[in-house]
Design a protein around this motif. Sequence first.
Motif, PDB file in Angstrom:
ATOM      1  N   LEU A 172       9.879  18.387 -23.016  1.00 45.86           N
ATOM      2  CA  LEU A 172      10.498  19.473 -22.271  1.00 45.86           C
ATOM      3  C   LEU A 172       9.463  20.530 -21.880  1.00 45.86           C
ATOM      4  O   LEU A 172       9.543  21.112 -20.793  1.00 45.86           O
ATOM      5  CB  LEU A 172      11.616  20.119 -23.103  1.00 45.86           C
ATOM      6  N   GLY A 173       8.490  20.752 -22.757  1.00 48.27           N
ATOM      7  CA  GLY A 173       7.431  21.700 -22.427  1.00 48.27           C
ATOM      8  C   GLY A 173       6.601  21.245 -21.240  1.00 48.27           C
ATOM      9  O   GLY A 173       6.312  22.029 -20.325  1.00 48.27           O
ATOM     10  N   ILE A 174       6.226  19.971 -21.221  1.00 43.93           N
ATOM     11  CA  ILE A 174       5.424  19.423 -20.119  1.00 43.93           C
ATOM     12  C   ILE A 174       6.216  19.416 -18.818  1.00 43.93           C
ATOM     13  O   ILE A 174       5.710  19.798 -17.751  1.00 43.93           O
ATOM     14  CB  ILE A 174       4.951  17.991 -20.460  1.00 43.93           C
ATOM     15  N   VAL A 175       7.466  18.979 -18.882  1.00 43.97           N
ATOM     16  CA  VAL A 175       8.306  18.925 -17.687  1.00 43.97           C
ATOM     17  C   VAL A 175       8.502  20.322 -17.096  1.00 43.97           C
ATOM     18  O   VAL A 175       8.463  20.507 -15.878  1.00 43.97           O
ATOM     19  CB  VAL A 175       9.677  18.289 -18.022  1.00 43.97           C
ATOM     20  N   THR A 176       8.699  21.305 -17.955  1.00 48.23           N
ATOM     21  CA  THR A 176       8.889  22.679 -17.485  1.00 48.23           C
ATOM     22  C   THR A 176       7.620  23.215 -16.823  1.00 48.23           C
ATOM     23  O   THR A 176       7.683  23.900 -15.795  1.00 48.23           O
ATOM     24  CB  THR A 176       9.283  23.606 -18.651  1.00 48.23           C
ATOM     25  N   ARG A 184       7.536  21.017  -5.455  1.00 52.56           N
ATOM     26  CA  ARG A 184       6.881  21.682  -4.326  1.00 52.56           C
ATOM     27  C   ARG A 184       6.038  20.702  -3.528  1.00 52.56           C
ATOM     28  O   ARG A 184       6.121  20.627  -2.298  1.00 52.56           O
ATOM     29  CB  ARG A 184       6.002  22.810  -4.843  1.00 52.56           C
ATOM     30  N   ASN A 185       5.216  19.923  -4.215  1.00 51.73           N
ATOM     31  CA  ASN A 185       4.340  18.981  -3.536  1.00 51.73           C
ATOM     32  C   ASN A 185       5.110  17.969  -2.711  1.00 51.73           C
ATOM     33  O   ASN A 185       4.719  17.616  -1.592  1.00 51.73           O
ATOM     34  CB  ASN A 185       3.464  18.249  -4.557  1.00 51.73           C
ATOM     35  N   SER A 186       6.220  17.489  -3.273  1.00 54.50           N
ATOM     36  CA  SER A 186       6.996  16.462  -2.564  1.00 54.50           C
ATOM     37  C   SER A 186       7.609  17.015  -1.280  1.00 54.50           C
ATOM     38  O   SER A 186       7.817  16.269  -0.317  1.00 54.50           O
ATOM     39  CB  SER A 186       8.090  15.910  -3.476  1.00 54.50           C
ATOM     40  N   SER A 227      10.680  28.296  -9.856  1.00 49.85           N
ATOM     41  CA  SER A 227      11.925  27.996 -10.570  1.00 49.85           C
ATOM     42  C   SER A 227      12.196  26.516 -10.772  1.00 49.85           C
ATOM     43  O   SER A 227      13.099  26.152 -11.532  1.00 49.85           O
ATOM     44  CB  SER A 227      13.114  28.620  -9.817  1.00 49.85           C
ATOM     45  N   GLY A 228      11.423  25.657 -10.114  1.00 47.25           N
ATOM     46  CA  GLY A 228      11.665  24.218 -10.223  1.00 47.25           C
ATOM     47  C   GLY A 228      11.563  23.686 -11.633  1.00 47.25           C
ATOM     48  O   GLY A 228      12.413  22.912 -12.098  1.00 47.25           O
ATOM     49  N   GLY A 229      10.512  24.091 -12.348  1.00 48.84           N
ATOM     50  CA  GLY A 229      10.343  23.641 -13.721  1.00 48.84           C
ATOM     51  C   GLY A 229      11.469  24.111 -14.615  1.00 48.84           C
ATOM     52  O   GLY A 229      11.963  23.377 -15.478  1.00 48.84           O
ATOM     53  N   GLY A 230      11.913  25.362 -14.387  1.00 52.62           N
ATOM     54  CA  GLY A 230      13.021  25.896 -15.172  1.00 52.62           C
ATOM     55  C   GLY A 230      14.325  25.170 -14.894  1.00 52.62           C
ATOM     56  O   GLY A 230      15.145  24.973 -15.799  1.00 52.62           O
ATOM     57  N   ILE A 231      14.520  24.755 -13.640  1.00 49.45           N
ATOM     58  CA  ILE A 231      15.725  24.002 -13.290  1.00 49.45           C
ATOM     59  C   ILE A 231      15.762  22.678 -14.033  1.00 49.45           C
ATOM     60  O   ILE A 231      16.777  22.307 -14.641  1.00 49.45           O
ATOM     61  CB  ILE A 231      15.792  23.763 -11.768  1.00 49.45           C
ATOM     62  N   VAL A 232      14.639  21.959 -13.987  1.00 43.46           N
ATOM     63  CA  VAL A 232      14.563  20.672 -14.679  1.00 43.46           C
ATOM     64  C   VAL A 232      14.743  20.860 -16.176  1.00 43.46           C
ATOM     65  O   VAL A 232      15.447  20.092 -16.842  1.00 43.46           O
ATOM     66  CB  VAL A 232      13.213  19.983 -14.379  1.00 43.46           C
TER      67      VAL A 232
END
Length: 206
Positions: free
Chosen positions: A35-39, A47-49, A128-133
């Motif tokens: 979860l730490g890495i994904v966040t 963003r990159n995609s 916010s993307g990492g927080g969403i995941v």
Amino acid sequence: MTWEVFSIIGTIAFAISGAIVAMEEEYDIFGVYLLGIVTAFGGGAIRNSLIGVPVSALWGQTVMFQIALVSITLVFLFPHKSLTHWNRWGNYFDAVGLSAFAIQGALFAVKLGLPVSAAVVAAILTGSGGGIVRDLLAGRRPLVLKHEVYAVWAAIAGVIIGMRWIESDLLLYTLFVVITALRIISYIYKWSLPFKSLKPTIIKNK
């Protein structure tokens, strides 16, 4: 150099934030690291995609992965008694990560010569993307989807940077402090955006 500094700050903050949420949900050590890495890297991948950068570019950030792993390890080894108030600290680290990654994402879009709209989207998704995941994997409703003021601060950073209103390192660091402070203040005082509920009103009998 500024872009790298914000990347490091955001990576540390979100890695710690993800680890804290994992421990709150009583995940095992593998879940804490995952979860730490994904966040820490989820926002950058999203963003990159969307702006046309290969997601595989993330795998070249060996140093960032090492920084994230060290940050997660330190949090996991922290004395249990000292973690009793980390629900609040988790939100503070999340605020730091939101601000740092929002600025970093907007700078990334500007560096690629993309328009202001792309800088705003990059700021929101990176911030916010990492927080969403993280929240979805933890079974929580993402902060960005609540009426709580959250992604708005990332969008503001994206507009300011996308419009090239500030470009010097000093002003960028000042913006980072301001956005972080605004997010923390909005969390403490429970600022919220207008919202409309479609749930039926329950009338209690007197």
